[in-house]
Design an enzyme around this catalytic site. Structure first.
Site, PDB file in Angstrom:
ATOM      1  N   ARG A  68     -10.101 103.072  91.633  1.00 12.58           N
ATOM      2  CA  ARG A  68      -9.948 103.925  90.442  1.00 12.58           C
ATOM      3  C   ARG A  68      -8.499 104.403  90.357  1.00 12.58           C
ATOM      4  NH1 ARG A  68     -15.512 106.039  89.057  1.00 12.58           N
ATOM      5  NH2 ARG A  68     -16.615 104.089  89.346  1.00 12.58           N
ATOM      6  N   GLU A  73      -6.959 106.833  89.282  1.00 18.20           N
ATOM      7  CA  GLU A  73      -7.001 108.226  88.834  1.00 18.20           C
ATOM      8  C   GLU A  73      -5.825 108.955  89.449  1.00 18.20           C
ATOM      9  OE1 GLU A  73     -11.527 109.769  88.257  1.00 18.20           O
ATOM     10  OE2 GLU A  73     -11.102 108.577  90.023  1.00 18.20           O
ATOM     11  N   ARG A  96     -11.645 115.571  95.856  1.00 21.01           N
ATOM     12  CA  ARG A  96     -12.829 114.730  95.682  1.00 21.01           C
ATOM     13  C   ARG A  96     -12.508 113.324  95.178  1.00 21.01           C
ATOM     14  NH1 ARG A  96     -16.880 117.044  91.497  1.00 21.01           N
ATOM     15  NH2 ARG A  96     -16.741 119.000  92.626  1.00 21.01           N
ATOM     16  N   HIS A  97     -11.213 113.023  94.997  1.00 24.68           N
ATOM     17  CA  HIS A  97     -10.852 111.705  94.459  1.00 24.68           C
ATOM     18  C   HIS A  97      -9.980 110.885  95.398  1.00 24.68           C
ATOM     19  CE1 HIS A  97     -11.882 113.821  90.657  1.00 24.68           C
ATOM     20  NE2 HIS A  97     -12.469 112.666  90.443  1.00 24.68           N
ATOM     21  N   GLU A 118     -20.751 116.163  92.985  1.00 25.16           N
ATOM     22  CA  GLU A 118     -21.453 114.963  92.492  1.00 25.16           C
ATOM     23  C   GLU A 118     -21.219 113.807  93.458  1.00 25.16           C
ATOM     24  OE1 GLU A 118     -20.066 113.174  88.663  1.00 25.16           O
ATOM     25  OE2 GLU A 118     -20.387 111.365  89.867  1.00 25.16           O
ATOM     26  N   SER A 157     -23.951 108.733  90.220  1.00 26.81           N
ATOM     27  CA  SER A 157     -24.403 108.604  88.833  1.00 26.81           C
ATOM     28  C   SER A 157     -25.385 107.457  88.811  1.00 26.81           C
ATOM     29  CB  SER A 157     -23.260 108.218  87.900  1.00 26.81           C
ATOM     30  OG  SER A 157     -22.400 109.285  87.725  1.00 26.81           O
ATOM     31  N   ARG A 173     -17.740 111.054  99.787  1.00 25.94           N
ATOM     32  CA  ARG A 173     -18.155 112.401  99.348  1.00 25.94           C
ATOM     33  C   ARG A 173     -19.330 112.902 100.190  1.00 25.94           C
ATOM     34  NH1 ARG A 173     -17.529 112.828  92.779  1.00 25.94           N
ATOM     35  NH2 ARG A 173     -15.311 112.285  92.718  1.00 25.94           N
TER      36      ARG A 173
HETATM   37  P1  AMO Z   1     -19.419 106.794  88.743  1.00 22.97           P
HETATM   38  O1  AMO Z   1     -18.147 106.488  88.043  1.00 22.97           O
HETATM   39  O2  AMO Z   1     -20.009 108.152  88.468  1.00 22.97           O
HETATM   40  O3  AMO Z   1     -20.555 105.740  88.349  1.00 22.97           O
HETATM   41  O4  AMO Z   1     -19.213 106.620  90.303  1.00 22.97           O
HETATM   42  C1  AMO Z   1     -20.301 106.733  91.208  1.00 22.97           C
HETATM   43  C2  AMO Z   1     -19.944 107.663  92.362  1.00 22.97           C
HETATM   44  O5  AMO Z   1     -18.767 107.212  93.009  1.00 22.97           O
HETATM   45  C3  AMO Z   1     -18.044 108.319  93.549  1.00 22.97           C
HETATM   46  N1  AMO Z   1     -16.689 108.352  92.995  1.00 22.97           N
HETATM   47  C4  AMO Z   1     -15.579 108.608  93.715  1.00 22.97           C
HETATM   48  N2  AMO Z   1     -15.398 108.904  95.009  1.00 22.97           N
HETATM   49  C5  AMO Z   1     -14.133 109.096  95.453  1.00 22.97           C
HETATM   50  N3  AMO Z   1     -13.041 108.981  94.656  1.00 22.97           N
HETATM   51  C6  AMO Z   1     -13.176 108.695  93.329  1.00 22.97           C
HETATM   52  N4  AMO Z   1     -12.086 108.553  92.565  1.00 22.97           N
HETATM   53  C7  AMO Z   1     -14.488 108.490  92.809  1.00 22.97           C
HETATM   54  N5  AMO Z   1     -14.981 108.173  91.582  1.00 22.97           N
HETATM   55  C8  AMO Z   1     -16.308 108.095  91.713  1.00 22.97           C
HETATM   56  C9  AMO Z   1     -18.810 109.557  93.166  1.00 22.97           C
HETATM   57  C10 AMO Z   1     -19.614 109.090  91.958  1.00 22.97           C
HETATM   58  O6  AMO Z   1     -20.770 109.851  91.769  1.00 22.97           O
HETATM   59  N6  AMO Z   1     -21.403 102.320  87.474  1.00 22.97           N
HETATM   60  C11 AMO Z   1     -21.687 103.714  87.718  1.00 22.97           C
HETATM   61  C12 AMO Z   1     -22.822 103.893  88.727  1.00 22.97           C
HETATM   62  C13 AMO Z   1     -24.180 103.465  88.189  1.00 22.97           C
HETATM   63  O7  AMO Z   1     -24.564 103.917  87.101  1.00 22.97           O
HETATM   64  O8  AMO Z   1     -24.862 102.694  88.886  1.00 22.97           O
HETATM   65  C14 AMO Z   1     -20.428 104.389  88.285  1.00 22.97           C
HETATM   66  O9  AMO Z   1     -19.495 103.768  88.741  1.00 22.97           O
HETATM   67  O10 AMO Z   1     -19.660 109.891  94.255  1.00 22.97           O
END
Ligand code: AMO
Length: 423
Positions: free
Chosen positions: A205, A207, A213-214, A346, A349, A397
């Site tokens: 990602r 980001e 948390r990222h 979180e 998802s 997480r």
């Molecule tokens: P989503 O984007 O919510 O869903 O990502 C799912 C989970 O991944 C973790 N997460 C992260 N952990 C660390 N750093 C980050 N930058 C980061 N971004 C996300 C979180 C999050 O809840 N395709 C959908 C999933 C699905 O519907 O099956 C998806 O990617 O714990």
């Protein structure tokens, strides 16, 4: 032949060979004392200078140096290593460590600069082992549900979910994108006829976030399975998976208390709430959110503070906040989707997906996405696909929350964030 430290209780009075890493060395006039460990424990070694020729070289060794020790195992009441010690006859030095550039008190950034040293700490070692056991517990549960583990490409021709947050890399005179999600692939696996699949793999990602948390690369546990119709079926499967995996962490409870000073959660409490119910609870505490609003990070934390429940499944998110591929409930303006909050953050998802080609095409257009840009995804539904759902969980997480770490970065082997690509 190598003996492990944990086997020494049965070796009193015997000569053994140990493969060890030096923790501390005390050099006295006639004797040297070393605390050394292997993967199974720590043992005290006593080195009589009169007997061990290379004692001067041994005396120079610093923490982290590795060696092979031969000697007699004897009972020694004063020894803190379970009343035993080795009377050394021979030490063969394997590697000499330099002085370590960090301590446990060093800043987090310096520790990450020297992550190779930081990983040697008792905290890091325990984190890595606990993480491995958690993943093994999830796998074990998913296999018990007859799911197939898959490995999907991380190089893609188009962005996997949306144009933002995607890393573009050069690819033979053109560009490729690092997968921000395996959403398309895991659904393709279900469409192929595998009724349940999962993957534990890197997720990228882009980001530019410096939050706790990222990460820009994290480990995702993705699950997708056929013949489920309601979001509760997906949430139930995840609940069971987590309860199974956390129960498998029972053998870590004592060590976690000793090293992290916290109570490890192996039997989580669970609660289910609709997003509206969650908002009502937050409203009572003066936290007001509109009908189509998501839960902000702060809201997740406060919800946990109010309810005190480890796992809070929040379901039925508004269409406005969910992607085109979720199953929509137009009458209520919601989707068959959920987020899972673990100890205030979180971690997941998930959703029931839209498997009908005409409906998903319509939703794609309504979200302002061109059919052309997602044509490969839509192919999943052109040639027959069972109703299905699934979820994505961020491993770091979960581990960060289990161990009370200050950031998800500490739950990563070598963290990647906007400022860090090394080591
Ligand atoms: P989503 O984007 O919510 O869903 O990502 C799912 C989970 O991944 C973790 N997460 C992260 N952990 C660390 N750093 C980050 N930058 C980061 N971004 C996300 C979180 C999050 O809840 N395709 C959908 C999933 C699905 O519907 O099956 C998806 O990617 O714990």
């Amino acid at each position: 032949m190598r003996t492990l430290v944990r086997e020494l209780k049965e070796k009193v009075g015997q000569e053994v060979t140990l493969y060890l890493t030096l923790e501390v060395l005390r050099d006295q006039k006639h004797l040297q004392f070393i605390l050394g460990h292997d993967k199974s424990g720590t043992i005290q070694l006593v080195i009589p200078k009169s007997k061990v020729q290379n004692h001067e070289e041994i005396g120079q060794l610093l923490t982290g140096s590795t060696f092979i020790a031969q000697g007699l195992i004897v009972e020694a009441k004063q020894s803190k290593t379970f009343g035993l010690e080795m009377q050394v006859e021979r030490i063969e030095i394997m590697s000499k460590s330099q002085a370590w550039p960090i301590t446990e008190e060093s800043s987090i950034d310096l520790r990450f600069d020297y992550r190779v040293v930081d990983l040697k700490s008792a905290k890091s070692q325990l984190m890595l082992k606990l993480r491995s056991a958690f993943e093994a517990g999830c796998r074990e549960y998913l296999y018990s549900k007859e799911m197939t583990e898959i490995h999907t490409p991380k190089l893609m021709g188009t962005a996997s979910e949306s144009g933002s947050q995607v890393f573009r890399v050069e690819y033979f005179g053109s560009y490729a994108y690092l997968a921000q999600s395996n959403q398309f692939f895991k659904e393709a696996a279900v469409a192929s006829g595998l009724e349940g699949v999962f993957e534990i793999a890197p997720v990228f990602r882009a980001e530019a976030s410096h939050s706790t948390r990222h990460l820009t690369e994290f480990t995702g546990l993705d699950v997708e399975f056929a013949w489920c119709f309601e979001v509760h079926e997906v949430m139930k499967l995840e609940e069971e998976m987590l309860i199974h995996a956390l129960s498998k962490l029972e053998p870590f409870v004592e060590k976690v208390k000793e090293i992290y000073g916290i109570e490890l959660t192996t039997k989580p409490t669970v609660r289910y709430l609709s997003l509206d119910e969650a908002k009502d609870i937050l409203k009572e505490k003066g936290f007001k959110l509109g009908k189509t609003q998501d839960l902000p990070d702060e809201g997740e934390r406060i919800l946990y503070e109010i309810l005190g429940t480890d796992l809070i499944f929040v379901h039925d998110y508004p269409i406005a906040k969910r992607p085109f591929y979720h199953m929509w409930d137009r009458e209520n303006g919601t989707t068959k989707s959920f987020d899972l909050i673990f100890k205030g953050i979180e971690i997941t998802s998930g959703a029931i997906r839209e498997h009908r080609l005409d409906v998903v095409s319509q939703q794609t257009l309504e979200k302002g996405v061109s059919l052309e840009s997602v044509s490969y995804y839509l192919d999943n539904f052109k040639y027959g696909c069972a109703p299905h759902g699934g979820f994505g969980l961020g491993i770091e997480r979960v581990i960060a929350k289990l161990l009370g770490l200050s950031s998800v970065k500490e739950a990563s082997f070598m963290p990647r964030d906007p400022d860090r690509l090394t080591p």
